[in-house]
Structure formats: structure tokens, C-alpha cells
Design a protein around this motif. Structure first.
Motif, PDB file in Angstrom:
ATOM      1  N   TYR A 277       5.566   7.861  -5.072  1.00  0.00           N
ATOM      2  CA  TYR A 277       4.854   7.644  -3.818  1.00  0.00           C
ATOM      3  C   TYR A 277       5.831   7.751  -2.663  1.00  0.00           C
ATOM      4  N   THR A 278       5.458   8.524  -1.664  1.00  0.00           N
ATOM      5  CA  THR A 278       6.366   8.842  -0.562  1.00  0.00           C
ATOM      6  C   THR A 278       6.274   7.841   0.578  1.00  0.00           C
ATOM      7  N   TYR A 279       5.055   7.366   0.847  1.00  0.00           N
ATOM      8  CA  TYR A 279       4.833   6.539   2.037  1.00  0.00           C
ATOM      9  C   TYR A 279       4.421   5.138   1.620  1.00  0.00           C
ATOM     10  N   TRP A 280       5.021   4.157   2.321  1.00  0.00           N
ATOM     11  CA  TRP A 280       4.816   2.759   1.968  1.00  0.00           C
ATOM     12  C   TRP A 280       4.590   1.919   3.218  1.00  0.00           C
TER      13      TRP A 280
ATOM     14  N   CYS B 245       0.862  -1.171   0.000  1.00  0.00           N
ATOM     15  CA  CYS B 245       0.000   0.000   0.000  1.00  0.00           C
ATOM     16  C   CYS B 245       0.910   1.236   0.000  1.00  0.00           C
ATOM     17  N   ALA B 246       0.534   2.257  -0.761  1.00  0.00           N
ATOM     18  CA  ALA B 246       1.363   3.448  -0.869  1.00  0.00           C
ATOM     19  C   ALA B 246       0.495   4.697  -0.894  1.00  0.00           C
ATOM     20  N   ALA B 247       1.097   5.827  -0.511  1.00  0.00           N
ATOM     21  CA  ALA B 247       0.370   7.094  -0.466  1.00  0.00           C
ATOM     22  C   ALA B 247       1.233   8.211  -1.026  1.00  0.00           C
ATOM     23  N   ARG B 248       0.556   9.170  -1.700  1.00  0.00           N
ATOM     24  CA  ARG B 248       1.264  10.360  -2.168  1.00  0.00           C
ATOM     25  C   ARG B 248       0.391  11.580  -1.937  1.00  0.00           C
ATOM     26  N   TRP B 249       1.060  12.655  -1.539  1.00  0.00           N
ATOM     27  CA  TRP B 249       0.349  13.912  -1.270  1.00  0.00           C
ATOM     28  C   TRP B 249       0.439  14.737  -2.539  1.00  0.00           C
ATOM     29  N   ALA B 250      -0.475  14.491  -3.460  1.00  0.00           N
ATOM     30  CA  ALA B 250      -0.435  15.164  -4.755  1.00  0.00           C
ATOM     31  C   ALA B 250      -1.767  14.961  -5.456  1.00  0.00           C
TER      32      ALA B 250
END
Length: 124
Positions: free
Chosen positions: A111-114, A96-101
Motif C-alpha cells: 500500500y502506497t498511501y497511508w 486507512c491505506a490505498a493502493r493503485w492496483a
């Protein structure tokens, strides 16, 4: 910043289903694009599915389209992946990954967070 943890992986026979969970902690979960990637042994990490901040737009890799469904719950800070009609070639570690964009990006480098990942194994 957001912390991510996946769960729900396991061993399943071809044709079966699994539901992967992605639990997020930290502020402003509804500000992140969420995505699922996977990596099989000896292969590059590849995009599986993504969902925008409001859950109104989704994007899927061709290999999983029609079989996998990504969703999100901005109250529970969750972004699960429902996987149906699984095939042996779906075997991989799923992240799972997240990006603030703005926008769902298919490049893992964006993606910054994993999360640490969860193993999915599909037997023939």
C-alpha cells in the motif's frame, strides 16, 4: 496521488461499537483499493479489512470477520470501517491505506498511501 485522514477512534467498553472514517482527497479515488490496518504496541501492522474499487468485493481478517464491515462511497471519497462487538484485543492504532492496483492485498508493504492513524482503545 491521494491523501488520507482517519477519524472516529476513541475509548469504548468491550461489546461496544465504533465507526472509523477515512476521508480521501485527490483525484481518482475510485481507482484505488482501500484497506484498513491496525498496529498494537510491540506488534506488527496487520491487515483488518479491504475493499475493491467498485465496492463489490471485500476481504476481512479472520479475527474481525462478522464483527467489522468496510464500505466505500466513491462520490464522497470515503471508506469507513464499522466495528461492532469490540474486544480488548482490538485495541490498536487503526490506519486507512490505498493502493493503485487490482486486487485486495493483505501485505502492508503493497500500500502506497497511508493516513496518520486513529487510536482505538477497548476496555474490558
Amino acid at each position: 496521488q491521494v491523501q488520507l485522514v482517519e477519524s472516529g477512534g476513541g475509548l469504548v467498553q468491550a461489546g461496544g461499537s465504533l465507526r472509523l472514517s477515512c476521508a480521501a482527497s485527490g483525484p481518482s479515488f475510485n481507482g484505488y483499493v482501500m484497506a484498513w490496518f491496525r498496529q498494537a504496541p510491540g506488534k506488527e501492522r496487520e491487515f483488518v479489512a479491504g475493499i475493491n474499487q467498485r465496492g463489490s468485493v471485500t476481504n476481512y481478517a479472520d479475527s474481525v470477520k462478522g464483527r467489522f464491515t468496510v464500505s466505500r462511497d466513491n462520490v464522497k471519497n470515503a471508506a469507513p470501517l464499522q466495528m461492532n462487538s469490540l474486544k480488548p484485543e482490538d485495541t490498536a492504532v487503526y490506519y486507512c491505506a490505498a493502493r493503485w492496483a487490482i486486487g485486495i492485498d493483505r501485505r502492508h508493504s503493497d500500500y502506497t498511501y497511508w493516513g496518520p492513524g486513529t487510536q482505538v482503545t477497548v476496555s474490558a
